[in-house]
Scaffold this active site. Structure first.
Site, PDB file in Angstrom:
ATOM      1  N   LEU A 153       0.338   1.086  -2.307  1.00 51.78           N
ATOM      2  CA  LEU A 153      -1.327   1.453  -2.171  1.00 51.78           C
ATOM      3  C   LEU A 153      -1.210   2.948  -1.908  1.00 51.78           C
ATOM      4  O   LEU A 153      -0.210   3.397  -1.466  1.00 51.78           O
ATOM      5  CB  LEU A 153      -1.783   0.603  -1.046  1.00 51.78           C
ATOM      6  N   ASP A 154      -2.145   3.772  -2.680  1.00 47.90           N
ATOM      7  CA  ASP A 154      -2.388   5.265  -2.237  1.00 47.90           C
ATOM      8  C   ASP A 154      -2.264   5.328  -0.803  1.00 47.90           C
ATOM      9  O   ASP A 154      -2.911   4.551   0.016  1.00 47.90           O
ATOM     10  CB  ASP A 154      -3.484   5.905  -3.072  1.00 47.90           C
ATOM     11  N   TRP A 155      -1.949   6.583  -0.419  1.00 50.17           N
ATOM     12  CA  TRP A 155      -2.102   7.084   0.784  1.00 50.17           C
ATOM     13  C   TRP A 155      -3.460   6.918   1.645  1.00 50.17           C
ATOM     14  O   TRP A 155      -3.680   6.406   2.797  1.00 50.17           O
ATOM     15  CB  TRP A 155      -1.879   8.932   0.872  1.00 50.17           C
TER      16      TRP A 155
ATOM     17  N   LYS B 253      -8.722   3.558  -9.432  1.00 50.40           N
ATOM     18  CA  LYS B 253      -9.313   5.137  -9.499  1.00 50.40           C
ATOM     19  C   LYS B 253      -9.458   5.366 -10.965  1.00 50.40           C
ATOM     20  O   LYS B 253     -10.418   6.040 -11.243  1.00 50.40           O
ATOM     21  CB  LYS B 253      -8.619   6.088  -8.513  1.00 50.40           C
TER      22      LYS B 253
END
Ligand code: URA
Length: 241
Positions: free
Chosen positions: A100-102, A190
Site C-alpha cells: 500500500l502506498d505511504w 489512483k
C-alpha cells in the site's frame, strides 16, 4: 523439495524471486553455489542465501490496519517507519503481501509464506481487493463506466473493476467511491481514477478477499486464524499448494 520452493517456504522470497536469486549466484547448497534451478533440498542440507543460512520456520499470517505515513516494506535505507516496525513482537521474518502506498491506509496482510503471497497477489486468482477512495471531482456512472471495461495505465489495460458510488458532494466538489479490483499494480487505484479524470485525495483498502478491518484501529494488527487462512486459499481461483 525443489530449492526455489524451499526458499519460498522459508519466507525469504516468492518462488519466482528465489529462481532469480539462484540465477544471480546468490544461493548455496552445502557450501556450493547452486547453478541448477531443479536442485532438490534434502533434510540436513544447509541452504544459504547471500551468505545467510535459512531454515524453515512456522508460517504465520497477520492482518494490519495500516496507518498513513508508514512504508510497505521490511526495512528502509532512509530509516523511515515500516509496516514491520508496527509488529515488534513477531519473531518470524514477515513481510507485506503486496504494497500500500505511504499515504494509503487500511488492510494489509503480512506473512513469512512466499507461496501464500504469490497466491494472494496473482491477478489470475481474482482475489477481491476493495478500496474506498475520496475523490476531487464529481463521480457519475458515465465517467466511471470505463473502469468496468478496463482503462489503460502505464501502457497496459486493467482488468474489469466494479465501482459503487457512496457519496457525491457538489458543494465541495468531492465524491466517495468504492472500487473492487483483482490486480495490484503500482498506484493502480489512483491511476485508474486519474484515467477517468478524477484525482484521489484519500485512499483506504477496506477488504482483502474474505477479510475486513472489523475491530482493528489504525496501527493495530492481529494474527489470522487457520480458518481465515484457508478461507483466503479457497477464495483463490487457482491454488499454489
Ligand atoms: N492503489 C493505489 O493507487 N495505491 C495503493 O496504495 C493501493 C492501490
Amino acid at each position: 523439495m525443489r530449492i526455489n520452493k524451499y526458499i519460498a517456504h522459508a519466507g525469504i522470497a516468492s518462488r519466482r524471486k528465489a529462481e532469480e536469486l539462484i540465477r544471480q549466484g546468490l544461493v548455496t547448497l552445502n557450501g556450493q553455489t547452486v547453478v541448477e534451478l531443479a536442485t532438490n533440498v534434502k533434510s540436513g542440507d544447509v541452504v544459504e542465501v547471500e551468505g545467510r543460512p535459512i531454515y524453515n520456520e512456522e508460517k504465520v499470517y497477520y492482518l494490519l490496519n495500516k496507518p498513513r505515513g508508514v512504508i510497505s516494506s521490511v526495512s528502509d535505507e532512509k530509516g523511515r517507519k515500516t509496516v514491520v516496525d508496527l509488529l515488534p513482537d513477531v519473531k518470524e521474518r514477515i513481510y507485506p503481501v503486496g504494497r500500500l502506498d505511504w499515504d494509503t491506509t487500511g488492510l494489509l496482510l503480512l506473512t513469512n509464506d512466499g507461496d501464500f503471497t504469490d497466491e494472494m497477489i496473482h491477478p489470475r486468482n481474482k482475489i477481491n481487493k476493495v478500496y474506498l477512495a475520496r475523490l476531487k471531482g464529481i463521480a457519475t456512472k458515465e465517467n466511471l463506466r470505463p473502469l468496468t471495461r478496463g482503462v489503460v495505465i502505464d501502457g497496459k489495460k486493467t482488468q474489469p473493476a466494479r465501482y459503487n458510488i457512496i457519496k457525491v458532494d457538489p458543494s465541495k466538489n468531492r465524491s466517495v467511491v468504492e472500487l473492487t479490483i483483482h490486480e495490484g499494480r503500482n498506484h493502480q487505484v489512483k491511476k485508474m481514477f486519474e484515467a477517468v479524470g478524477l484525482l484521489v485525495d484519500k485512499l483506504s483498502r477496506t477488504q482483502f478477499g474474505t477479510l475486513d478491518l472489523k475491530g482493528l484501529q489504525p496501527g493495530e494488527a492481529r494474527r489470522l486464524s487457520k480458518k481465515e487462512v484457508s478461507q483466503l486459499h479457497n477464495a483463490a481461483v487457482t491454488k499454489t499448494k
